[in-house]
Design a protein around this motif. Structure first.
Motif, short mmCIF file in Angstrom:
data_model
loop_
_atom_site.label_atom_id
_atom_site.label_comp_id
_atom_site.label_asym_id
_atom_site.label_seq_id
_atom_site.Cartn_x
_atom_site.Cartn_y
_atom_site.Cartn_z
N THR A 133 0.83 -1.21 0.00
CA THR A 133 0.00 0.00 0.00
C THR A 133 0.86 1.25 0.00
OG1 THR A 133 -1.78 -1.15 1.15
CG2 THR A 133 -1.77 1.26 1.31
N ILE A 134 0.42 2.25 -0.75
CA ILE A 134 1.06 3.56 -0.81
C ILE A 134 0.13 4.57 -0.14
CG2 ILE A 134 1.85 5.41 -2.34
CD1 ILE A 134 2.34 3.13 -4.45
N VAL A 135 0.65 5.28 0.87
CA VAL A 135 -0.07 6.39 1.50
C VAL A 135 0.57 7.66 0.97
CG1 VAL A 135 -0.68 7.53 3.65
CG2 VAL A 135 -0.57 5.03 3.55
N THR A 136 -0.20 8.47 0.23
CA THR A 136 0.39 9.61 -0.48
C THR A 136 -0.30 10.91 -0.07
OG1 THR A 136 0.90 10.50 -2.68
CG2 THR A 136 -1.11 9.19 -2.49
N VAL A 158 3.73 -1.01 3.80
CA VAL A 158 3.06 0.28 3.66
C VAL A 158 4.13 1.35 3.45
CG1 VAL A 158 1.55 1.99 4.72
CG2 VAL A 158 1.15 -0.45 5.12
N PHE A 159 4.00 2.13 2.38
CA PHE A 159 4.99 3.14 2.01
C PHE A 159 4.35 4.52 2.14
CE2 PHE A 159 6.09 -0.78 -0.05
CZ PHE A 159 7.46 -0.87 0.14
N LEU A 160 5.07 5.42 2.77
CA LEU A 160 4.59 6.80 2.96
C LEU A 160 5.30 7.71 1.98
CD1 LEU A 160 2.97 8.89 4.61
CD2 LEU A 160 4.96 9.05 6.13
N THR A 161 4.54 8.55 1.29
CA THR A 161 5.14 9.44 0.30
C THR A 161 4.32 10.71 0.19
OG1 THR A 161 5.86 9.61 -2.03
CG2 THR A 161 3.86 8.35 -1.59
N GLY A 162 4.88 11.72 -0.45
CA GLY A 162 4.17 12.97 -0.67
C GLY A 162 4.99 13.89 -1.56
N HIS A 163 4.33 14.87 -2.15
CA HIS A 163 4.98 15.84 -3.02
C HIS A 163 4.94 17.23 -2.38
CE1 HIS A 163 4.44 12.74 -6.11
NE2 HIS A 163 5.28 13.41 -6.88
N ASP A 164 6.06 17.98 -2.56
CA ASP A 164 6.09 19.38 -2.13
C ASP A 164 5.84 19.43 -0.62
OD1 ASP A 164 6.04 22.28 -2.84
OD2 ASP A 164 3.96 22.13 -2.22
#
Length: 799
Positions: free
Chosen positions: A480-483, A565-571
């Motif tokens: 799962t990707i949490v973005t 579970v992978f945590l990611t985000g932009h800016d």
């Protein structure tokens, strides 16, 4: 070759060698030795020019050394022309090829700007037009005085990157050298540009295009181009064998895609692809693999039918009506849910139900218990199996129940049931489908749901979106990707980035998304974590609670593999991912901040970083963010192993979809690490209070800093929190906290032996009783945290 033209013979031999080297070794013909291929400890391979540095902000062309000292260069740089990748030298396993091939480069003439306005910084991307047939486009970005429009043109195409430069234009020319991934250019657009560039009457120029596609592993495009060459140049008939070989490579790439879909659990699609696999002029070895994969699926189909046929006969043969009724209920459930994923649960039933050695009641017990607990936990004791069936119903009711008093009554009922041991209930939890439903009214598109969950008392709800992969099965656990979205972007755009955009101009969007998360079988969760009119990440309790509440609610509703579970985000979403990743390193298999800048707590929580893998993505011209984060990057790269920093050349503030395929390769190799034997982390906020099995409350005020009161006063030190596993089934925790809770599970201690817990160097368990598994702890932990794969079984509180 007929006619004996030496030049044509040389061309054919070169292409033939290129293709056969690709078949034999995964490498193409080398035209020079300018790069190397290295393998990292996690199995990834990087190809490019290799260098060493002491820091990510150091100019590789002007290395510096301390006066009178020896320069230490613990960081490896790999430059593939599209990006610079920084990894720890200690993380390199092997140099596979010290003289890797030189890439094909096709030049495209453009009137590029040699003089004009330089771009030291590229602002936020506003709009980019598609490339036209001549490889030109308009790039619009946010500038200090408004939107800046830059006319760009492709000047060089390689298998890995395409070079795009600013063109001479009125009233202003911009000098800008940018690289984008060639794979990000649509196939039709790339083909159109190459046709304009390559002289159609020049055989060598046409074959350069074939080699370009070949090196980029675009085998179908390479074959199509070569087949057209054979039509346009009949005298090059000896290249027909190479066209056939390209067909073999194309077939192998299809087979590789099928294997990827199989590993993602997309069995209906796998069957469809295998049954329609192109057999024309495909090697027998490849077709044999296809036949074997089809045979394996057919054997599974036959086993599933056999399970259901036997189970039906067994249930019909049970004399006691009440028992038969329960058996029929289980039979109905198994018939509805048995598939390639759940079939292994029925192995014990299959192996032992053939013949008359066991009664129908015993065989039914094997089916029920195997279905509920897994084949290894199956029993032929019918009362126990029936009790487990009822236990599961009560456990489901407990996990769904919002009222504490009702949960207390359910807990009493469960404790009174036969077979309701903590160990068995834990196994039930692992194999259960998610306890809460996905509301039908929440569905917005195929597999996409809009959901809401409370953040905390008096804080309202957080909205989040879930995108399920194709052929989602609630009995399978999915990575799962949490973005987290950035400034000016919506959570829906985060779904677009990871899972692909919804198709346009299709009735009801029946086809759904088709991006990389869908191919690889990932669930994507996009959290609407920002407040209205929020312009920066605030490092607040509400933001942390929003992300964690969305994840926990999703774990109750969809089948998430909590170890992946992978945590990611932009800016500013990347800033949030960086901070939340540091504050909760025990939750993530990896953290991927895009366009992030370390500020506030990220500058103090460096110790926490070593317990989770990191993958940072930045643009070279995004306002000096690489230099701004250099201190933290260097600390991570020098002090740990699993750390990657990527800097895309000539790029500014944009999403960087160029990196997405490499990111899925990286994520596919990661799992959440088990609780470390020993850890030391720090906290400066009251809500940064849970690490693996250690929870704290009432940390010293002198160490706590509210984000609004930043920076800390002089002399403030973060609160250190330490945990250690000792020999003899002992845990020790040291924390300057008013209350400390040590949570216990079989991953941490052995409950078959006396458990000793020491908190702040004082014994917190009695020598006689130790710590015993507690059904109340198990169920309440599974209900609140949502992690049914690794719930806690007991806890020790101090004081």
């Amino acid at each position: 070759m007929k006619g004996g033209n030496p030049r044509l013979t040389e061309i054919a031999v070169n292409l033939h060698q290129s293709i056969w080297l690709g078949v034999a070794a995964g490498l193409l013909i080398a035209y020079g030795s300018h790069a190397a291929t290295i393998q990292l400890e996690d199995g990834r391979t990087l190809v490019g020019k290799i260098g060493e540095t002491s820091g990510v902000a150091e100019d590789p062309t002007k290395p510096s050394a301390p006066a009178g000292g020896v320069k230490v260069t613990p960081i490896l740089i790999v430059d593939d022309g599209l990006r610079r990748t920084f990894v720890p030298k200690a993380f390199v396993r092997d140099i596979i090829d010290q003289e890797a091939e030189r890439q094909i480069k096709i030049r495209v003439w453009q009137n590029d700007a040699e003089h004009g306005m330089g771009l030291g910084r590229v602002g936020r991307m506003v709009r980019v037009t598609p490339f036209d047939q001549f490889g030109r486009r308009i790039y619009e970005m946010q500038g200090p005085g408004g939107v800046i429009s830059v006319v760009q043109g492709i000047t060089e195409i390689t298998p890995v990157y395409t070079r795009v430069r600013g063109l001479s234009a009125e009233p202003t020319s911009y000098v800008w050298d940018q690289r984008i991934a060639t794979s990000s250019i649509p196939r039709e657009t790339l083909s159109m540009i190459l046709q304009q560039t390559a002289e159609q009457g020049d055989l060598e120029a046409r074959l350069q295009v074939v080699r370009l596609y070949l090196q980029g592993e675009r085998y179908v495009d390479a074959r199509r181009e070569l087949e057209q060459v054979l039509i346009d140049f009949p005298e090059a008939e000896d290249l027909a064998a190479d066209a056939r070989q390209l067909r073999q490579l194309g077939a192998r790439s299809i087979l590789k895609e099928i294997e990827l879909r199989r590993d993602a659990g997309q069995y209906p699609l796998v069957r469809q692809l295998l049954e329609t696999f192109p057999s024309d002029a495909v090697a027998g070895e490849t077709l044999q693999q296809v036949r074997e994969m089809l045979k394996a699926l057919q054997e599974r189909d036959a086993l599933q039918k056999e399970v259901l046929d036997r189970l039906r006969q067994v249930v019909e043969g049970i004399a006691e009506p009440k028992v038969r009724a329960i058996g029929e209920s289980v039979e109905k459930e198994i018939a509805a849910e048995l598939n390639d994923i759940s079939l292994p649960r029925m192995v014990a039933f299959l192996n032992l139900s053939d013949g008359d050695a066991l009664s129908n009641e015993q065989k039914c017990a094997l089916a029920i218990s195997g279905w509920l607990l897994g084949a290894n936990q199956a029993t032929d004791n019918l009362p126990t199996a029936l009790s487990l069936f009822h236990v599961r119903e009560k456990v489901l009711a407990y996990l769904r129940e919002p009222t504490p008093a009702v949960r207390d009554r359910l807990l009493v009922d469960i404790r009174d049931m036969e077979g309701a041991s903590v160990a068995r209930v834990a196994e039930l939890l692992k194999l259960m489908a998610p306890p809460l439903p996905l509301p039908e009214e929440a569905q917005q598109a195929p597999g996409q749901f809009e959901l809401f969950t409370p953040i905390g008392v008096g804080q309202g709800d957080v909205r989040y979106l879930v995108q399920l992969p194709p052929y989602y099965d609630p009995l399978r656990s999915y990575p799962t990707i949490v973005t987290l979205n950035g400034l000016g972007y919506l959570p829906e755009q985060q779904l677009d980035f990871w899972s692909g955009p919804l198709p346009k101009n299709e009735p009801d969007n029946d086809r759904g998304r088709m991006g990389q998360a869908m191919r690889h079988g990932y669930i994507t969760i996009a959290v609407d974590w920002q407040k209205p009119h929020q312009f920066q990440y605030d490092f607040s309790a509400r933001e942390h609670a929003s992300v964690l509440a969305a994840l926990r609610d999703a774990m109750r509703r969809v089948a998430i593999d909590t170890d992946r579970v992978f945590l990611t985000g932009h800016d500013m979403g990347g800033d949030a991912a960086w901070d939340i990743g540091l504050a909760h390193p025990d939750l993530w298999a990896g953290v991927i901040p895009f366009l992030a800048r370390p500020e506030k707590f990220a500058l103090w929580y460096g110790k926490n970083a070593e317990y989770v893998p990191w993958y940072f993505v930045q643009g070279e011209l995004d306002g000096g963010k690489v230099a701004a984060g250099a201190r933290e990057y260097d600390r991570y790269l020098r002090g740990r192993d699993d750390m990657t920093v990527v800097e895309l050349l000539g790029r500014g503030h944009e999403p960087f979809s160029d990196e997405i395929q490499r990111l899925f390769d990286w994520m596919g190799r990661k799992k959440r690490r088990p609780p470390p034997e020993q850890f030391e982390v720090v906290s400066m906020r009251p809500w940064d209070s849970f690490y693996w099995w250690l929870e704290v409350q009432d940390l010293p005020e002198k160490s706590m800093v509210h984000p609004d009161n930043w920076p800390p006063e002089r002399g403030v030190r973060a609160a250190p929190l330490r945990g250690r596993k000792y020999a003899g089934n002992k845990l020790g925790a040291v924390a300057p906290a008013g209350r400390v809770t040590v949570w216990l599970s079989p991953d941490i201690v052995d409950f078959d032996k006396p458990v000793e817990v020491e908190i702040n160097r004082r014994r917190a368990t009695s020598r006689a009783a130790g710590a015993e598994p507690d059904l109340a702890v198990l169920l309440e932990d599974a209900r609140t945290r949502g992690d049914r794969k690794r719930p806690f079984w007991a806890k020790v509180e101090w004081p």
